[in-house]
Design a protein around this motif. Sequence first.
Motif, PDB file in Angstrom:
ATOM      1  N   VAL A  12       8.906  -0.880   9.675  1.00  0.00           N
ATOM      2  CA  VAL A  12       8.739   0.462  10.224  1.00  0.00           C
ATOM      3  C   VAL A  12       9.966   1.253   9.813  1.00  0.00           C
ATOM      4  N   SER A  17       0.463   3.662   7.369  1.00  0.00           N
ATOM      5  CA  SER A  17       0.935   4.821   8.134  1.00  0.00           C
ATOM      6  C   SER A  17      -0.222   5.741   8.470  1.00  0.00           C
ATOM      7  N   TYR A  39      -2.768  -8.262  18.154  1.00  0.00           N
ATOM      8  CA  TYR A  39      -2.011  -7.483  19.144  1.00  0.00           C
ATOM      9  C   TYR A  39      -2.425  -7.877  20.559  1.00  0.00           C
ATOM     10  N   VAL A  85       2.336  -3.081   7.013  1.00  0.00           N
ATOM     11  CA  VAL A  85       1.955  -4.375   7.571  1.00  0.00           C
ATOM     12  C   VAL A  85       1.641  -5.305   6.407  1.00  0.00           C
ATOM     13  N   VAL A 110       4.768   2.930   8.182  1.00  0.00           N
ATOM     14  CA  VAL A 110       4.519   1.614   8.764  1.00  0.00           C
ATOM     15  C   VAL A 110       3.866   0.748   7.691  1.00  0.00           C
ATOM     16  N   LEU A 149      10.284   6.209  11.906  1.00  0.00           N
ATOM     17  CA  LEU A 149       9.168   6.603  12.760  1.00  0.00           C
ATOM     18  C   LEU A 149       9.626   7.569  13.850  1.00  0.00           C
ATOM     19  N   CYS A 176       1.775   3.483  17.923  1.00  0.00           N
ATOM     20  CA  CYS A 176       1.864   4.005  16.560  1.00  0.00           C
ATOM     21  C   CYS A 176       1.642   2.892  15.538  1.00  0.00           C
ATOM     22  N   ILE A 177       2.310   1.765  15.749  1.00  0.00           N
ATOM     23  CA  ILE A 177       2.194   0.672  14.774  1.00  0.00           C
ATOM     24  C   ILE A 177       0.756   0.179  14.688  1.00  0.00           C
ATOM     25  N   THR A 178       0.083   0.065  15.845  1.00  0.00           N
ATOM     26  CA  THR A 178      -1.249  -0.539  15.842  1.00  0.00           C
ATOM     27  C   THR A 178      -2.356   0.456  15.503  1.00  0.00           C
ATOM     28  N   LEU A 227       6.271  -6.914   8.811  1.00  0.00           N
ATOM     29  CA  LEU A 227       6.140  -5.578   9.392  1.00  0.00           C
ATOM     30  C   LEU A 227       7.396  -4.793   9.064  1.00  0.00           C
TER      31      LEU A 227
END
Lengths: 352, 501
Positions: free
Chosen positions: B256, B319, B333, B313, B311, B259, B299-301, B254
């Motif tokens: 980021v 993103s 998650y 993954v 972002v 952000l 935001c990430i998920t 991951l």
Amino acid sequence: MNKVKRLLSSLAYPLMAILTGLIIGAIIIMSTGKNPVSGIWGLLKGGYLTGFSLASTLTRATPIIFCGVSAALAWGSGYSSMGAQGQMIMGAITAAIVAPRLPGPDWLVVILTILCSMVAGALFSLCSAFVSAKFNAYLLIITLMFNYVANYFASYLTNYVFLDPYALDKLAIQTQKIEGSILPRILSKYTTHYGFVIALAVVILVNFLVKRTSFGYKARMGGLNPHFAEYGGIKSRKTMYMVLMISGAIAGLGGACEVLGTKFRYVDEMITSPGYSWSGITASLMSNYNMIGTLFSSIFLAGITVGGASIELTMNIPSEITQIIQGVISMLITAKIAIDWSKLNKRKESAE
Amino acid sequence: MILEMKNIVKTYGRVVANDNVSIDLNEGEILAIVGENGAGKSTIMKILYGLEKPDSGEIYVKGKKVVFNSPSDAMKMGIGMVQQHFMLFPPMTVTENIVYNNEQRKYGFLDKKKNIEKVRELSEKYGLDVDPEAIIRDCSVGTQQRVEILKTLYQNADTIIFDEPSAVLTPGEVDDLLKTMKNLAKAGKSLIIITHKLNEVMEVADRVVVMRAGVVVGRVDKTDTSTEELSYMMIGRQLMNLDIKPVETGRTLLSVSGLTMGSESGKKVLNDVNLHVDEGEIVGIAGVSGNGQSELIRCITGLEREYEGKVLVDGHDVSNKTVDVVRKAGLSYIPEDRYLWGSATEASLSDNLLMGEEDSQAFSKNGILNQKTIDRHADQLIKEYKVKVDTYSQKMKELSGGNAQKIICAREVERDVPLTIACEPTRGIDIGAMEFVHERLVNKKENKGGVLLVSSELSEILKLSDRIYVMFEGHLNHEFRHGEIDDRKLGIMMLGGEINE
């Protein structure tokens, strides 16, 4: 064993609501000076317990089942659509226009007519879904408004475009009578027609769709907890349009069956005045959006109406009694739903 | 003896929540009631505070037998309770909240000055520092809790029940709370504290009552016991010592960068957040809740898509993408709230365990679900995670909080994806279940996975994380390796402070 117990516990509340409705009905019968026990007994007997009354009940239940399944699918997936009525009208008027004009053997005409009605219902439902999504307006309100649109649109078509000038009954505003290409009666001495069989098939199919397919899973989870569905990545526009399209098609099919099986033409207000869609929505709420439950609830609600008409004739008890019973039942059921909803919202607030 | 509860029995349906529980309390003493979730400690306190009625048993206050029908009955007898979730009016002042329902009046009108004076007096007497004229909404959680305590004191409570009081506090605030409790006891108040944090028990309590499965399994003086003995009594077995070894790290799972997210008021909720999680790592984010952690995870998920920044993954740029895209890129998650986001309580366990996998080859073919495989898979996870249920067809709502959390952890941790985001994975669950969840997270990292852990439980962050980020006002201010920092320093930085050494 456990399964039986769970089934019983899920039946407890609707049965209580029905019982309360009947008790209040009995009290009102008493207030008209009639014997409440024989009144309620007459209601049940006139609704379910003779061959003739059961057949009338099943005939009346047919459109209610379609509306009920349509509503149960939408509501159970978290989309509060009240649009079954409008979609059914669109299906019915389409059938009344298409059936007398299509060439070919009767059976083929019936099938094609039904398909056209389903498309009409589906498109009409999609329109309301689109408007609701586009303008971010409550689907419930939009679909209610669309019901008026459908009703007046059909009314216009019947009055000015497709009115049957040679109809025997000059007072009724109706389209041309359909000859031949109809849904026949199952037994010739009873009114119940093959629309009821189609309704049963729809119940089974939709039940399978909801419980056994991945699409149904997505829809169901979205209904049980929209946040959970969003979190899992399965709450999408696509699911919404699919659900509402199928729900509309079912209602449209119901409209076709009503035209092809009972009235053989479109008569102005034929869907709105008997309140099929309200009974259908009540039936779906009573059974917590379970398809099989909706089937039985629809038959029950149709039965008290038929029984009510019967006691009006034989015992001179006003048939409005059945509307009171149904009103009490829907009030109790919606009260429970309102409480469940506010509980869910409270959770959301406290989490934020 | 100021208070005595004798042979209390309380059942809910078939479940016996309290079985012959007896508790006594002396004047000026601090009694701790400890136990796992579902041990019955909340039930016994609800009975004492008049929120529940016992099936049988007696309560004596100052030697007199009493029956409580509601909390106001209990208050009249001098029993007050500081609830875990505060019962305050956010737009009103500290004073208004404290004197509510029993205001000082003059000619029948509210005497504002006298009310404030009264509150100030109480606050000074017991060393509970508050500004009587502050608005509750603007007060810190610690202050709000002090207001709750003052409320009970204003109502002349001489027995005060604290329900998990430290659950919502920062480490510094916890220290203050413990000091306050000792002061109150010194001033002659009797206190009962319900908790599962044993170090706090060892610091403040005089006596400890241990409950397990509805019965009292131990009564000990604090001086005669240890945290080890207490935890042994609580769960009925020895705690395993989780052996956490650093694992060789690999590719970035991951990433980021930059952000940033604004709110409607124009304030930046997230401000240039940069972080990464690699293979073989548990990365912790420490912070007081409300500093942007929830927003960051949203935001990430993919639950929130209106943000700037990138972002990635497992190498895929996700993103501003939707949840299903992000999940497919290789992320699972565990959400913060297990009932709001994490499950459908009316659905079966099978259905709950299927979420996100309904289209996968293993569970469906041509859009038709393979219910047998789904149920078998559910059954397997339930057994592996030792969830206490009869069958996978039970509804989620029939499970206790800890077991529900295990179901969600099972679904997310065992999913065949490299990265798991775990938000408050052990909030409100008991030691046994917590230990289990920790073990699975460590197991994930050892199997070349990565975990991003967000928790307000500092001990959890410190114990599990290979790296720790400190989050304050929407920004990651600091980064530490395992063992580089202790809870005290972390606590200061969580409040935006700096450490000068």
